[in-house]
Scaffold this motif. Structure first.
Motif, PDB file in Angstrom:
ATOM      1  N   UNK A 197      35.881  40.956  21.405  1.00 44.27           N
ATOM      2  CA  UNK A 197      37.295  40.588  21.409  1.00 44.27           C
ATOM      3  C   UNK A 197      37.601  39.494  20.385  1.00 44.27           C
ATOM      4  N   UNK A 199      28.790  40.666  25.062  1.00 47.18           N
ATOM      5  CA  UNK A 199      29.162  41.961  24.476  1.00 47.18           C
ATOM      6  C   UNK A 199      30.653  42.117  24.425  1.00 47.18           C
ATOM      7  N   UNK A 200      31.280  41.809  25.566  1.00 44.01           N
ATOM      8  CA  UNK A 200      32.724  41.983  25.628  1.00 44.01           C
ATOM      9  C   UNK A 200      33.427  40.869  24.880  1.00 44.01           C
ATOM     10  N   UNK A 216      36.195  28.700  38.760  1.00 43.41           N
ATOM     11  CA  UNK A 216      35.976  30.081  39.191  1.00 43.41           C
ATOM     12  C   UNK A 216      37.021  30.990  38.585  1.00 43.41           C
ATOM     13  N   UNK A 223      29.337  33.393  27.674  1.00 39.98           N
ATOM     14  CA  UNK A 223      27.896  33.257  27.880  1.00 39.98           C
ATOM     15  C   UNK A 223      27.329  34.373  28.736  1.00 39.98           C
ATOM     16  N   UNK A 224      28.110  34.869  29.718  1.00 38.32           N
ATOM     17  CA  UNK A 224      27.535  35.900  30.588  1.00 38.32           C
ATOM     18  C   UNK A 224      27.781  37.316  30.056  1.00 38.32           C
ATOM     19  N   UNK A 225      28.879  37.538  29.394  1.00 37.00           N
ATOM     20  CA  UNK A 225      29.153  38.880  28.872  1.00 37.00           C
ATOM     21  C   UNK A 225      29.525  38.818  27.402  1.00 37.00           C
ATOM     22  N   UNK A 252      39.616  46.759  19.614  1.00 31.09           N
ATOM     23  CA  UNK A 252      38.533  45.895  19.173  1.00 31.09           C
ATOM     24  C   UNK A 252      38.007  46.448  17.872  1.00 31.09           C
ATOM     25  N   UNK A 268      22.046  40.800  29.697  1.00 31.76           N
ATOM     26  CA  UNK A 268      22.379  40.060  30.921  1.00 31.76           C
ATOM     27  C   UNK A 268      23.322  40.932  31.730  1.00 31.76           C
ATOM     28  N   UNK A 304      43.873  36.109  26.132  1.00 32.06           N
ATOM     29  CA  UNK A 304      43.776  37.566  26.226  1.00 32.06           C
ATOM     30  C   UNK A 304      43.429  38.012  27.636  1.00 32.06           C
ATOM     31  N   UNK A 305      42.546  37.259  28.291  1.00 32.21           N
ATOM     32  CA  UNK A 305      42.111  37.643  29.634  1.00 32.21           C
ATOM     33  C   UNK A 305      43.091  37.188  30.703  1.00 32.21           C
ATOM     34  N   UNK A 306      44.232  36.617  30.184  1.00 31.36           N
ATOM     35  CA  UNK A 306      45.297  36.180  31.066  1.00 31.36           C
ATOM     36  C   UNK A 306      44.882  35.012  31.956  1.00 31.36           C
ATOM     37  N   UNK A 307      43.838  34.302  31.533  1.00 33.86           N
ATOM     38  CA  UNK A 307      43.466  33.080  32.275  1.00 33.86           C
ATOM     39  C   UNK A 307      44.325  31.902  31.824  1.00 33.86           C
ATOM     40  N   UNK A 323      32.496  30.813  30.237  1.00 34.76           N
ATOM     41  CA  UNK A 323      31.562  31.508  31.106  1.00 34.76           C
ATOM     42  C   UNK A 323      31.488  32.993  30.728  1.00 34.76           C
ATOM     43  N   UNK A 324      32.626  33.544  30.391  1.00 33.64           N
ATOM     44  CA  UNK A 324      32.656  34.949  29.989  1.00 33.64           C
ATOM     45  C   UNK A 324      31.850  35.143  28.713  1.00 33.64           C
ATOM     46  N   UNK A 365      27.407  40.075  34.493  1.00 30.02           N
ATOM     47  CA  UNK A 365      28.835  40.439  34.562  1.00 30.02           C
ATOM     48  C   UNK A 365      29.058  41.682  35.393  1.00 30.02           C
ATOM     49  N   UNK A 403      34.442  20.550  39.767  1.00 25.61           N
ATOM     50  CA  UNK A 403      33.503  21.534  40.302  1.00 25.61           C
ATOM     51  C   UNK A 403      33.558  22.757  39.397  1.00 25.61           C
ATOM     52  N   UNK A 455      34.052  45.383  28.199  1.00 23.91           N
ATOM     53  CA  UNK A 455      32.777  45.995  27.820  1.00 23.91           C
ATOM     54  C   UNK A 455      31.650  45.425  28.667  1.00 23.91           C
TER      55      UNK A 455
END
Lengths: 927, 328
Positions: free
Chosen positions: B249, B244-245, B328, B240-242, A228, A286, B48-51, B237-238, A289, B325, A239
């Motif tokens: 990336x 930082x990470x 997840x 908005x919730x994280x 990163x 937040x 990257x997150x393999x989703x 979702x990632x 996570x 819905x 992170x």
């Protein structure tokens, strides 16, 4: 110690105590604010790192003291649990765990770290091994390898790495883990010492250890390195936000606010932050996570199987639940449908079975109905017929189907009938009536027909169904009944009912052709004796024979009717004039010819009353009655003749009927009275009895003698009524006199009609039962010789029956009739009363005297008693006595008198003849 | 339409039995052409997150909307990340594109920057303004001029591809620049200030995943399409919730420092799955909200001369690949 110094000392002491107490309270207020900081490095280093924070906080809050306490995980947990500290700064995972377990306030701020001069507001985990471990290149290679980590509670030192492996579906076995406890330096040592193949540490640890000379970074390699740009540290994982700074729940909010303000105001890159090796504090991050990670890892506090509520289940498996319930509902629905359709099927089956039964029944009815059934389509073409149709019409089914019902038409029905039929069918779908149809063999017959228009569910005409029965037999029977109703069964000629029609027709015809018409009422004379002597069968034979003869006399247009018994009516139309009655002489001749009955030639005659129309311009009934009246007149006129009703004489007839009514009324009104005339025994001079003579005590006309009213009721029902009254009254009188000590035989006059009444003997018997004392000998019945001869045998039987009852008979007015010796011999009457016309003139007329003598002699021969009427003088009595006459009655003895005088007369009576006076002197009058 | 490289390869493979079995027999991946824009970064984060399964979906990098459109037209891509106005324009040129996902709605992330001395849009009269021709930049510029009361010809238009924007600015041969993130974040280092941005034309610049109608008609990419949309929402979702990470990336692809990334997202509204449904599928009794937006946009584009006729909006939106819905 003297007393003077004592008070001063005491004062000092109390002052000291006061100060001490103040000091204590002041010390309480100034108790240092304790900040627990997780030590993931050695405690001394941690304390050294964070000690500047105390100074910063003291500067902004001089009134408070602050203490930083480095703690390892268990110590911190214990401190939070016991609320021994006011603030906590720990890794996010631990924060969430503590927060869940013991309660912590929301983070006041999130630390911003730094590395190599760059800010690092997030941290992660590092997975490393020795640089020379070629066998460990990727995360997958960690499988089965021994891995050192501080503890499972460490976020940067275990959880983030574990989560990274978890996300790659690489499972960490507990056996491969080597837990060292804090500080994290120990895990590095394990790798360097080759006690472990790899190790987990928080980001920044390796770099710090390198700076501190404890680690040669080239000796290790990072697994799953994340490149990163701008992130200053080695990184193997995601992170996460840096450590939170949070208050305990019981921490004073005011203090929390001031601490937060102080933290957020820390100058970036200032002396203090530099000393703490951070960039400062930012707004709280937040931490969800982190929580999510812990949840996925099932790490504390999410290590326990979650307590699911239905709400959770709903929230998580909403779709599945909906699907499941939908499926279940669908199954239920299908089940219900299945059940319903099965039920409907069963119902339908039952209905079909029922309908099949019904159809069978209907078919059976169709097949076996005695009534003919014919079904047509809407265009009136026959589509089916039943066997009864074939039987009745003679057409086979094959012949009938495809034809129209018109094949059955006889041509005898009116067009109107068909019009009415179709009108009813079109408007009411139904018609019923009688119709004449034709069989295949051409025979026309009557049928009772009912036609129904059958409509389908939509109301469209589907069929006509005709049901009919052959009513030929019924019609014949009806005709027979009709005949029976209108014709006399014995003779076959019209009866009274048909006569009525014919009479109406005859009157109408007469009106039309202006020719007179005659109604003749014919009554046979002497028919009853034939019946009596030869039996009813013979009587019937006689009637039939007479009928035949009459028919022969009649013209074809004339009518002969029998009203019953021996009464006939003949109608003659188209007479040439009112005097054109010659036909009646032929009728009389025809009747009077002897008829052979049981070998005997029996002869009867006819009395005929004639009423002529329009001479007698009245209605049919009245015309017939007038003829009847005329017939009676003919009878009175001597029979074997006809009498023509004279409308002008009808007045007398009307009066006669009125008189009869009046007399009946008079009886009811007790206007009738009996007078009594004594009779004496000429041999002894004694009183024989009295003759009851009727008088009418008329309210207006005074006392009327029978000659004034009896002729008016002659030969009528009133005669019978009056006779019965006379008998009753006489018997009643007998009883009265008897009670008064007077036993006096009473003789009553009974008319021929009364005597010939069939109920006479029984009626008399009944009346006598009311007066038993009168039997025997108390009552004598006098009848006219002529009436006795009218129906000789009948009268003879009546007389015999009455004699047997104890009632004697006398033949009144003897000598005025035929006085045939044959009759006299056969009539059982005990007494013969010699008519007063002979008696009264016998003294002057030798002829009459001879008759009287002859009668007396004759009576003696036949052992009869003679009684002379009309003995007006004593001379008469003497002569009669000398003749041998048994008794006498007349003015010489006494005139008729009212009942109440009889007793007195009897008491005063003295024999009139001298011979008797001596013989009876002293005798009691009462016998 | 010229034979695309891919089609050519497949055609060539038809002569080779081996290739026929190994190559063309395999189901084709869903190929999405995309240029760099913060709103599209979810796809790369997901990869990257393999989703995002690389076996199902391939991301084809381009430099601009025009390039993306070309890739679709040439059949090199099945879909592309585009703005709604770009899509409408493509449709008017006979490329039947359908929006199946809304990445974001620009609320400041597209802007006009000018050198100091130019204080307002009205001051642009006679100035050289760089913009990406045939892209959202044209719309933004036209709308800005429209609002300011200028004719479209009142400025000197300098068509420039987006990757040329920064160098053009540095070479100082333009006075103003219609650009978007992440260029905007990079412009901060230069003498540039904002004259106009998409906050003044709300809901007009909408970034969507546009797929070619024929792909929808073929129906064989439906699963992949659902997969990529699902992956987008996981990444969102990632983000908005994280953040930082997530931002760390994205920094490399956006060409920004980690600290700059949050700023690049500042001008974006990123609708979640439910909002997406409201926008594209509509809710009970309500038409898709974006349909109204598209109508207004179409009308505006006609007014601004960006479209000749009102676009046919029949089938322009398709919400049936959206999750029903929470992903997840």
């Amino acid at each position: 110690m003297n007393l003077v110094k004592l008070p001063r000392y005491v004062l000092f002491l109390s002052a000291f105590l006061s100060w001490a107490m103040l000091a204590v309270s002041s010390a309480q207020a100034l108790e240092p604010v304790r900040i627990g900081v997780l030590a993931f490095r050695p405690k001394t280093q941690t304390l050294a790192q964070w000690q500047p924070l105390v100074t910063v906080l003291k500067l902004s809050m001089p009134d408070r003291d602050f203490v930083v306490e480095p703690m390892v995980l268990p110590e911190m947990e214990q401190a939070i649990q016991s609320r021994r500290i006011d603030f906590v700064m720990t890794n996010p995972g631990h924060y969430i765990l503590m927060s869940r377990r013991y309660g912590l306030g929301a983070p006041l701020a999130t630390m911003i770290g730094q590395e190599a001069g760059k800010a690092a507001s997030a941290f992660g985990g590092v997975i490393f091994t020795l640089a020379n471990r070629d066998d460990i290149q990727t995360l997958e290679d960690l499988n089965q390898k021994t891995i050192a980590a501080v503890s499972v509670d460490s976020m940067g030192g275990y959880q983030v790495q574990a989560y990274e492996l978890f996300r790659r579906d690489i499972k960490l076995e507990p056996a491969q883990m080597l837990y060292t406890g804090m500080p994290q330096d120990q895990t590095v040592d394990r790798v360097l010492n080759k006690k472990a193949d790899a190790a987990f540490v928080r980001t920044g640890v390796l770099e710090k250890m390198a700076r501190e000379g404890k680690l040669d970074l080239s000796a290790i390699k990072v697994i799953n390195p994340q490149h990163l740009p701008g992130f200053p540290q080695a990184l193997s994982t995601r992170l996460y936000p840096e450590w939170p700074f949070a208050p305990l729940p019981n921490t004073d909010p005011g203090l929390s606010r001031r601490v937060a303000a102080a933290l957020l105001l820390l100058e970036d890159l200032g002396q203090v932050t530099h000393a703490m090796d951070i960039r400062g504090f930012g707004v709280p991050a937040d931490y969800s996570p982190v929580e999510e990670m812990l949840r996925d890892l099932r790490a504390p506090p999410f290590d326990k199987a979650p307590i699911f509520t239905w709400h959770d289940v709903w929230a998580r498996y909403q779709a599945w639940i909906v699907l499941l319930f939908s499926a279940f509902g669908l199954v239920l629905l299908l089940g219900a449908r299945l059940y319903l359709s099965r039920r409907n099927l069963a119902e339908a089956y039952r209905r079909v079975a029922h309908q099949t039964e019904q159809l069978k029944l209907s078919a059976s009815v169709f097949e076996h109905s005695y009534d003919g059934i014919l079904i047509t389509d809407p265009s009136n073409v026959i589509v089916d017929v039943n066997p009864a149709f074939v039987r009745i019409t003679g057409y086979t089914k094959a012949e009938a189907v495809g034809q129209q019902p018109a094949i059955l038409r006889s041509g005898q029905n009116t067009l109107l009938l068909y019009q009415e039929m179709w009108r009813a069918l079109n408007t009411q779908d139904f018609w019923q009536g009688e119709i004449w149809n034709k069989r295949k063999n051409g025979e026309v017959y009557a049928q009772m027909l009912a036609i129904t228009a059958v409509r389908d569910a939509a109301g469209q005409l589907a069929h006509y169904v005709a049901v009919f029965s052959d009513i030929s037999a019924l019609k014949a029977h009806q005709a027979e009944l009709d005949r029976m109703a209108h014709f006399d069964p014995l003779t076959g000629v019209p009866n009274r009912r048909l006569l009525s029609d014919r009479l109406d027709q005859a009157i109408a015809r007469s009106q039309r052709n202006a020719k007179p018409m005659a109604v003749c009422y014919l009554d046979l004379d002497g028919f009853k004796p034939v019946n009596d002597r030869f039996g009813h069968e013979a009587g019937d034979h006689l009637l039939v024979e007479i009928t035949h003869r009459l028919k022969r006399v009649l013209r074809s247009d004339d009518t002969l009717a029998r009203l019953g018994g021996d009464e006939f009516v003949l109608l003659f139309g188209d007479l040439d004039g009112v005097d054109d009655l010659s036909v009646l002489n032929r009728v009389l001749d025809a009747v009077v010819q002897p008829v052979d009955i049981k070998g005997q030639a029996v002869s009867v005659s006819a009395s005929i009353g004639v009423a002529l129309y329009p001479e007698d311009d009245v209605d049919a009934d009245t015309l017939l009655r007038h003829a009847d009246q005329a017939m009676y007149t003919a009878k009175q006129a001597g029979k074997n003749c006809y009498f023509r009703f004279d409308p002008s004489r009808d007045q007398q007839t009307q009066e006669r009927f009125a008189a009869q009514r009046d007399i009946i009324a008079a009886i009811k009104n007790h206007e009738m009275v009996l007078y009594y005339q004594p009779k004496i025994d000429l041999r002894t001079g004694k009183v024989l009895g009295v003759e009851a003579l009727i008088r009418w005590q008329h309210p207006e006309r005074g006392l009327l003698s029978p000659a004034l009213f009896l002729p008016l009721i002659e030969d009528s029902e009133a005669e019978v009524t009056l006779g019965q009254w006379v008998i009753d009254r006489a018997l009643g009188q007998y009883d009265d006199w008897r009670a008064a000590g007077l036993d006096l035989q009473i003789s009553v006059n009974i008319s021929g009609r009364h005597l010939q009444w069939s109920g006479f003997v029984d009626d008399l018997k009944k009346r006598l039962q009311q007066h038993p004392a009168a039997l025997p000998g108390g009552l004598e019945i006098e009848v006219l010789e002529t009436s006795a001869l009218e129906d000789f045998q009948w009268v003879a039987n009546v007389i015999t029956d009455c004699e047997n009852l104890g009632v004697s008979f006398a033949l009144d007015d003897f000598g005025t009739g035929y006085s045939s010796l044959t009759y006299l011999r056969n009539l059982p009457a005990k007494t013969l009363k010699i008519d007063q016309t002979f008696v009264g003139s016998m003294l002057a007329d030798q002829g009459d005297r001879a008759i009287v003598e002859g009668v007396v002699a004759l009576a003696r021969t036949f052992n009869r008693i003679t009684l002379a009427e009309g003995a007006e003088t004593v001379e008469h009595l003497r002569v009669l006595m000398e003749m041998g006459c048994d008794g006498a009655q007349g003015y010489a003895i006494a005139k008729p008198m009212p009942a109440d005088q009889v007793l007195g007369w009897c008491q005063a009576y003295r024999p009139l003849l001298a011979c008797h006076a001596e013989a009876n002197s002293g005798d009691d009058w009462s016998i | 339409m010229p034979l695309s490289r891919r089609d050519f390869l497949c055609s060539a493979a038809a002569f080779s039995l081996l290739s026929a079995f190994v190559g063309c027999a395999q189901p084709r991946k869903l190929t999405i052409a995309s240029y760099v824009w913060p709103g599209y970064e979810s796809l790369y984060l997901a990869r990257h997150e393999r989703w995002l399964d690389p076996n199902k979906v391939e991301l084809l990098n381009t430099h601009s909307a025009r390039e993306t459109l070309r890739a679709i037209e040439e059949g090199r891509a099945d879909a592309g990340t585009l703005t709604l106005d770009e899509m409408l324009r493509a449709r008017s040129h006979g490329v039947p594109l359908v929006a199946v996902l809304v990445f974001d709605i620009s609320a400041g992330a597209d802007a006009i920057y000018a050198r100091s001395g130019i204080r307002s849009v009205a001051d642009l009269r006679g100035r050289r303004v760089a913009y990406e021709e045939g892209s959202t930049g044209a719309l933004v510029l036209a709308r800005a001029l429209d609002i300011a009361g200028l004719e479209q010809n009142d400025v000197v238009r300098v068509p420039l591809s987006v990757h040329e924007h920064l160098s053009a600015w540095q070479q100082e041969n333009i006075d103003a620049l219609v650009c978007y993130e992440p260029i905007i974040s990079l412009l901060a280092a230069f003498d540039a200030h904002r004259l106009f941005d998409t906050r003044q034309m709300p809901d007009m610049v909408v970034d969507v995943l546009a797929i070619h109608q024929k792909v929808l008609d073929a129906g064989n990419q439906n699963a992949a399409l659902r997969h990529v949309i699902h992956a987008h929402f996981k990444a969102l979702r990632h983000i908005t919730t994280n953040p930082h990470d997530a931002f760390a990336r994205m920094a490399e692809r956006l060409g920004l420092s980690i600290e700059q990334v949050p700023g690049a997202f500042r001008g974006l509204v990123m609708p979640d799955w439910q909002n997406n449904r409201d926008l594209l599928a509509g809710s009970q009794g309500h038409p898709p909200e974006l349909l109204v937006g598209a109508q207004q946009l179409g009308a505006l584009m006609v007014k601004l001369g960006l479209l000749n006729i009102h676009p046919d909006l029949d089938g322009v939106l398709n919400g049936r690949f959206l999750p029903e819905e929470a992903p997840r």
